[in-house]
Design an enzyme around this catalytic site. Structure first.
Site, PDB file in Angstrom:
ATOM      1  N   ARG A 129       0.853  -1.185   0.000  1.00 46.52           N
ATOM      2  CA  ARG A 129       0.000   0.000   0.000  1.00 46.52           C
ATOM      3  C   ARG A 129       0.893   1.242   0.000  1.00 46.52           C
ATOM      4  NH1 ARG A 129      -1.995  -3.448   4.125  1.00 46.52           N
ATOM      5  NH2 ARG A 129      -4.130  -4.215   3.786  1.00 46.52           N
ATOM      6  N   LYS A 153      -1.918  -2.286   7.860  1.00 44.18           N
ATOM      7  CA  LYS A 153      -3.136  -1.917   8.573  1.00 44.18           C
ATOM      8  C   LYS A 153      -3.293  -2.750   9.840  1.00 44.18           C
ATOM      9  CE  LYS A 153      -6.190  -0.086   4.970  1.00 44.18           C
ATOM     10  NZ  LYS A 153      -7.476  -0.264   4.276  1.00 44.18           N
ATOM     11  N   HIS A 228      -3.223   2.540  -5.941  1.00 49.68           N
ATOM     12  CA  HIS A 228      -3.820   1.354  -5.327  1.00 49.68           C
ATOM     13  C   HIS A 228      -4.143   0.280  -6.366  1.00 49.68           C
ATOM     14  CE1 HIS A 228      -5.316  -0.436  -1.656  1.00 49.68           C
ATOM     15  NE2 HIS A 228      -6.389  -0.855  -2.290  1.00 49.68           N
ATOM     16  N   ARG A 231      -1.758  -2.538  -6.615  1.00 46.90           N
ATOM     17  CA  ARG A 231      -1.981  -3.630  -5.648  1.00 46.90           C
ATOM     18  C   ARG A 231      -2.969  -4.637  -6.234  1.00 46.90           C
ATOM     19  NH1 ARG A 231      -1.496  -4.775  -0.065  1.00 46.90           N
ATOM     20  NH2 ARG A 231      -3.453  -5.209   1.009  1.00 46.90           N
ATOM     21  N   HIS A 254      -4.183  -9.274   4.388  1.00 49.24           N
ATOM     22  CA  HIS A 254      -5.612  -9.138   4.662  1.00 49.24           C
ATOM     23  C   HIS A 254      -6.032  -9.986   5.857  1.00 49.24           C
ATOM     24  CE1 HIS A 254      -6.561  -7.844   0.254  1.00 49.24           C
ATOM     25  NE2 HIS A 254      -6.302  -6.813   1.028  1.00 49.24           N
ATOM     26  N   TYR A 263      -9.772  -8.043  -4.699  1.00 49.69           N
ATOM     27  CA  TYR A 263      -8.563  -7.580  -5.370  1.00 49.69           C
ATOM     28  C   TYR A 263      -8.161  -8.468  -6.544  1.00 49.69           C
ATOM     29  CZ  TYR A 263      -7.388  -4.222  -1.693  1.00 49.69           C
ATOM     30  OH  TYR A 263      -7.386  -3.159  -0.837  1.00 49.69           O
TER      31      TYR A 263
END
Length: 286
Positions: A129, A153, A228, A231, A254, A263
């Site tokens: 990211r 994240k 993005h 990705r 994730h 994705y």
């Protein structure tokens, strides 16, 4: 939000959304607001925003009320009674295939070309990211192991193996790194002013590359390419190469496989190949 590991960008966006919601109450105590107030605020923004933005606003308000309940300042969360908008799930997926990625890379130029290519490669071939590229430190690159440690994240660390060619490129790039203004700065990517390269600057590098790429290929002018989407391209590339989706999930960092599925995109050739494996025994039908 800090405790939950929200990024600085998300924190700013949620704060802005919640402040706007509170202003919309016109002095009504927040604990006295109900479902109708939340809906009214969302409807007031409907003309200028899409479904995804509306859902983000709703998530911000939900998080705000959840925090109030955690601190025992409220007894209910009226935003939880409001349904999220259905987003379009069958629109054309946006990603670049391996050939398009190579062509796009060749449109990176300028004084800091090597640095910017490395940034592009990390997003397109390691799935990082923008925020993860921004936070990357020299110490996170493990040359001996051929991996990078990514702080993603939810305050989670993820160790990602780096393709050999990229690992060699990153190792060479370290010797060409701009000397930071602060001698103790460990940022892998440094701006011309000697500071850690910001998220906005990284996004700008990608935007300029895509602008040049699309200018040279007018047939792609309507393709909404962002950093993005690199990705997305990375995940789709892995899926096309037959990588198990559970492995893709781990590489992307994730929490759930459902997120990973958003994705990954299957192309027409893969569909045809899948259908070619089906044998219909017409000769045996009486």
């Amino acid at each position: 939000m800090k405790q939950a590991g929200f990024t600085d960008t998300t924190q700013k966006e949620y704060m802005r959304e919640v402040m706007a919601y509170l202003e919309s109450l016109g002095g009504l105590p927040v604990t006295g607001a109900g479902k109708i107030n939340v809906i009214g605020f969302l409807v007031s923004k409907q003309k200028s925003t899409g479904d995804k933005t509306r859902n983000r606003t709703l998530s911000a308000i939900r998080s705000f009320y959840a925090a109030l309940m955690d601190f025992e300042l409220a007894t209910r969360n009226p935003a939880m009674e409001v349904k999220k908008s259905k987003t379009e799930s069958n629109k054309r997926p946006i990603y670049l295939d391996e050939h398009e990625l190579l062509v796009a890379l060749n449109h990176i130029d300028g004084r800091y070309r090597d640095r910017n290519i490395a940034i592009f490669l990390l997003m397109a071939y390691c799935g990082l990211r923008v925020g993860e590229v921004h936070r990357l430190n020299l110490a996170n690159f493990k040359k001996g192991k051929g991996t990078i440690e990514v702080y993603g994240k939810g305050r989670k660390w993820n160790e990602i193996p780096v393709p050999e060619a990229l690992s060699e490129y990153l190792e060479r790039l370290q010797t060409e790194r701009i000397t930071p203004y602060n001698k103790k700065e460990d940022a892998f990517f440094v701006s011309q002013k000697g500071r850690r390269l910001s998220i906005r600057q990284i996004q700008k590098i990608a935007a300029q590359t895509f602008a040049a790429f699309k200018a040279a290929h007018p047939e792609l002018a309507d393709m909404k390419l962002t950093s993005h989407k690199l990705r997305h391209s990375f995940a789709t590339m892995l899926l096309r190469n037959g990588v198990d989706i559970r492995v893709v999930k781990e590489l992307l960092g994730h929490a759930s496989i459902e997120t990973t599925m958003l994705y990954t995109h299957v192309n027409d050739d893969q569909k045809k190949q899948a259908m070619s494996t089906i044998n219909i025994p017409l000769d045996k039908i009486i």
